[in-house]
Design an enzyme around this catalytic site. Structure first.
Site, PDB file in Angstrom:
ATOM      1  N   HIS A   1      -3.031   6.179  -4.067  1.00 22.80           N
ATOM      2  CA  HIS A   1      -2.386   6.361  -2.631  1.00 22.80           C
ATOM      3  C   HIS A   1      -2.581   7.706  -2.356  1.00 22.80           C
ATOM      4  O   HIS A   1      -2.155   8.684  -2.871  1.00 22.80           O
ATOM      5  CB  HIS A   1      -1.068   6.989  -3.828  1.00 22.80           C
ATOM      6  CG  HIS A   1       0.318   6.874  -2.259  1.00 22.80           C
ATOM      7  ND1 HIS A   1       1.156   5.934  -2.750  1.00 22.80           N
ATOM      8  CD2 HIS A   1      -0.047   7.766  -0.954  1.00 22.80           C
ATOM      9  CE1 HIS A   1       2.111   6.732  -1.164  1.00 22.80           C
ATOM     10  NE2 HIS A   1       1.145   7.342  -1.247  1.00 22.80           N
TER      11      HIS A   1
ATOM     12  N   GLY B   1       4.655   5.282   6.828  1.00 19.20           N
ATOM     13  CA  GLY B   1       4.850   5.831   7.885  1.00 19.20           C
ATOM     14  C   GLY B   1       6.529   6.914   7.903  1.00 19.20           C
ATOM     15  O   GLY B   1       7.004   6.338   6.688  1.00 19.20           O
TER      16      GLY B   1
ATOM     17  N   GLU C   1      11.858   5.825  -0.532  1.00 19.03           N
ATOM     18  CA  GLU C   1      11.562   7.073  -0.039  1.00 19.03           C
ATOM     19  C   GLU C   1      12.155   7.869   0.180  1.00 19.03           C
ATOM     20  O   GLU C   1      12.765   9.352  -0.318  1.00 19.03           O
ATOM     21  CB  GLU C   1      10.000   7.001   0.816  1.00 19.03           C
ATOM     22  CG  GLU C   1       8.828   7.949   0.808  1.00 19.03           C
ATOM     23  CD  GLU C   1       8.005   7.832   1.507  1.00 19.03           C
ATOM     24  OE1 GLU C   1       7.503   8.400   1.992  1.00 19.03           O
ATOM     25  OE2 GLU C   1       8.092   7.290   2.372  1.00 19.03           O
TER      26      GLU C   1
END
Length: 347
Positions: free
Chosen positions: A17, A174, A204
Site C-alpha cells: 500500500h 481519494g 477509512e
C-alpha cells in the site's frame, strides 16, 4: 544504528500500500523544487514531521502541492525510480506501487503516458539490477466520478495485457468523504471480471457502513485501512464476518492513520484487533514521504507497540507474500528468497 534498527532494515519485507506521489522522499522533493523555483513551494508544505498531526483534509492538501511538482514524464520517471530504489534500500523485496494516472494539458502529459512512464521506471530499475520486484496498481480517484472510473478501468485492462505482468490490479482511493461507492460499482465489477485484482480503501472514516457493505459484496481482493470495520469503533460484526469469510487481507498503515488523525494513538490501532483474530494483515507505509516514515520503522513500531517478538515480525512479513497480486510463481520465488535470507537476518 542499534540492533533493532538493523534487524528491521534487514528483515525482507513486502509493501502493498504505497501511493507513488505520497512516497516521494525529502531528497527527491528537493530536486523537484529545484526544477520549479517559480512555484515557491517549501519543503514543509509536502511532509508531516514527527509529532505533527493533520486532519484527513489537510493530508489531501499536501498531495495537491506534490502534484504541482510532478507534472511531466521526466518528473514521474525520476520520482518513480527514486521511490523504487528507496524501498529496495529499506529491505523491501516486493513492492506494489499505486497511482492515479493524471493528464496535464500544459506539459502534454496524458493518462496513458503517465502509466507508461511508471512502467519504464520499473523496467529501468530492474535492468540496473535493483533487488526488488515491483508491480503497479492503477488507481481510481473516487472524486472523479463514474465516467473517469470506467475510463481508468479500460486503461488498466490495456496495460494488464501489454505490460508483461507489471500492471496487476486496481486501487480505489481519494478523499473518502467525497462521492459514494455505489456509483463506482459498475467500473469495479468490470475490472474484476477482466482479471484485474482489486484493492479498495474501505471504512477509512466512520459511518460508511452502507458503502463498505456494498463494496465488500464484490468482494475486493484486499482492503486498504479498514479503520472503522469492527464493532468497537462503530463498524459492525456483519462487516467483520464478511471480511473473515472471504479471507480478505487488510493493508494497515500505522503512522499514516495516527498522523492523519483517524486513529488517536498507536496503541489504539486496529492492527491489534485483526492480529489477535489471526486475520491476514500486512503492515504498509501508505505515504512514506508525506508521513516521514519507512517500512522498517512501521514494523518496528508495530512490534514495540504490541509487544511482538522478532520471530512474530518475521512471520508477519513472510505471510504478506500470500497477499500479493502477482502470480503464484512469484509467490514461490519470494518464499524461497525469505528462506535463503533467514540465517543472515537472525545471525
Amino acid at each position: 544504528m542499534d540492533n533493532e534498527t538493523v534487524f528491521y532494515r534487514e528483515l525482507p519485507k513486502v509493501e502493498l500500500h504505497a501511493h507513488l506521489n505520497g512516497s516521494v522522499s525529502s531528497q527527491t522533493i528537493e530536486k523537484l523544487i529545484g526544477r520549479k523555483p517559480h512555484l515557491n513551494i517549501e519543503h514543509s508544505m509536502t511532509a508531516i514531521g514527527k509529532g505533527q498531526l493533520r486532519t484527513l483534509d489537510e493530508c489531501f492538501e499536501v498531495f495537491k502541492v506534490i502534484h504541482k511538482l510532478v507534472d511531466t514524464e521526466e518528473d514521474i520517471l525520476m520520482v518513480a525510480t527514486d521511490v523504487i530504489k528507496e524501498f529496495a534500500a529499506d529491505g523491501v523485496k516486493y513492492l506494489e506501487l499505486r497511482s492515479t494516472p493524471r493528464e496535464e494539458k500544459d506539459t502534454g502529459l496524458t493518462k496513458r503516458s503517465y502509466i507508461e512512464t511508471v512502467i519504464n521506471a520499473i523496467q529501468q530499475c530492474k535492468s540496473e539490477g535493483v533487488d526488488i520486484d515491483v508491480r503497479f496498481l492503477v488507481a481510481i480517484d473516487r472524486r472523479n466520478g463514474t465516467e473517469v472510473a470506467m475510463e481508468t478501468v479500460k486503461l488498466a485492462e490495456d496495460f494488464m495485457l501489454s505490460s508483461d505482468g507489471l500492471v496487476v490490479g486496481l486501487d480505489l482511493s481519494g478523499d473518502p468523504t467525497v462521492g459514494h461507492g455505489k456509483d463506482l460499482l459498475p467500473a469495479l465489477q468490470r475490472a474484476k471480471n477482466s482479471g484485474l485484482k482489486l484493492s479498495l480503501h474501505l471504512s477509512e472514516v466512520p459511518s460508511q457502513l452502507e458503502e463498505t457493505d456494498l463494496l465488500l459484496n464484490l468482494p475486493p481482493d484486499r482492503i486498504g485501512h479498514g479503520t472503522f470495520l469492527h464493532p468497537a469503533v462503530g463498524g459492525s460484526q456483519s462487516l467483520v464476518d464478511k471480511v473473515v469469510k472471504n479471507n480478505i487481507p487488510l493493508e494497515l498503515c500505522l503512522t499514516s492513520n495516527v498522523k492523519g488523525s483517524t486513529v488517536a494513538r498507536y496503541s489504539d490501532h486496529h492492527f491489534k484487533y485483526w492480529y489477535q483474530l489471526g486475520h491476514p494483515s500486512v503492515i504498509c507505509t501508505d505515504d512514506k514521504g508525506v508521513f516521514c516514515t519507512d517500512l522498517s520503522q512501521e514494523y518496528h513500531l508495530a512490534a514495540s507497540t504490541f509487544g511482538l517478538s522478532r520471530a512474530d515480525m518475521w512471520k508477519l512479513s513472510q505471510q504478506a507474500i500470500d497477499c500479493i497480486f502477482a502470480p503464484e510463481a512469484v509467490k514461490q520465488q519470494l518464499k524461497q528468497k525469505w528462506n535463503d535470507l533467514h540465517p543472515q537476518v537472525f545471525k
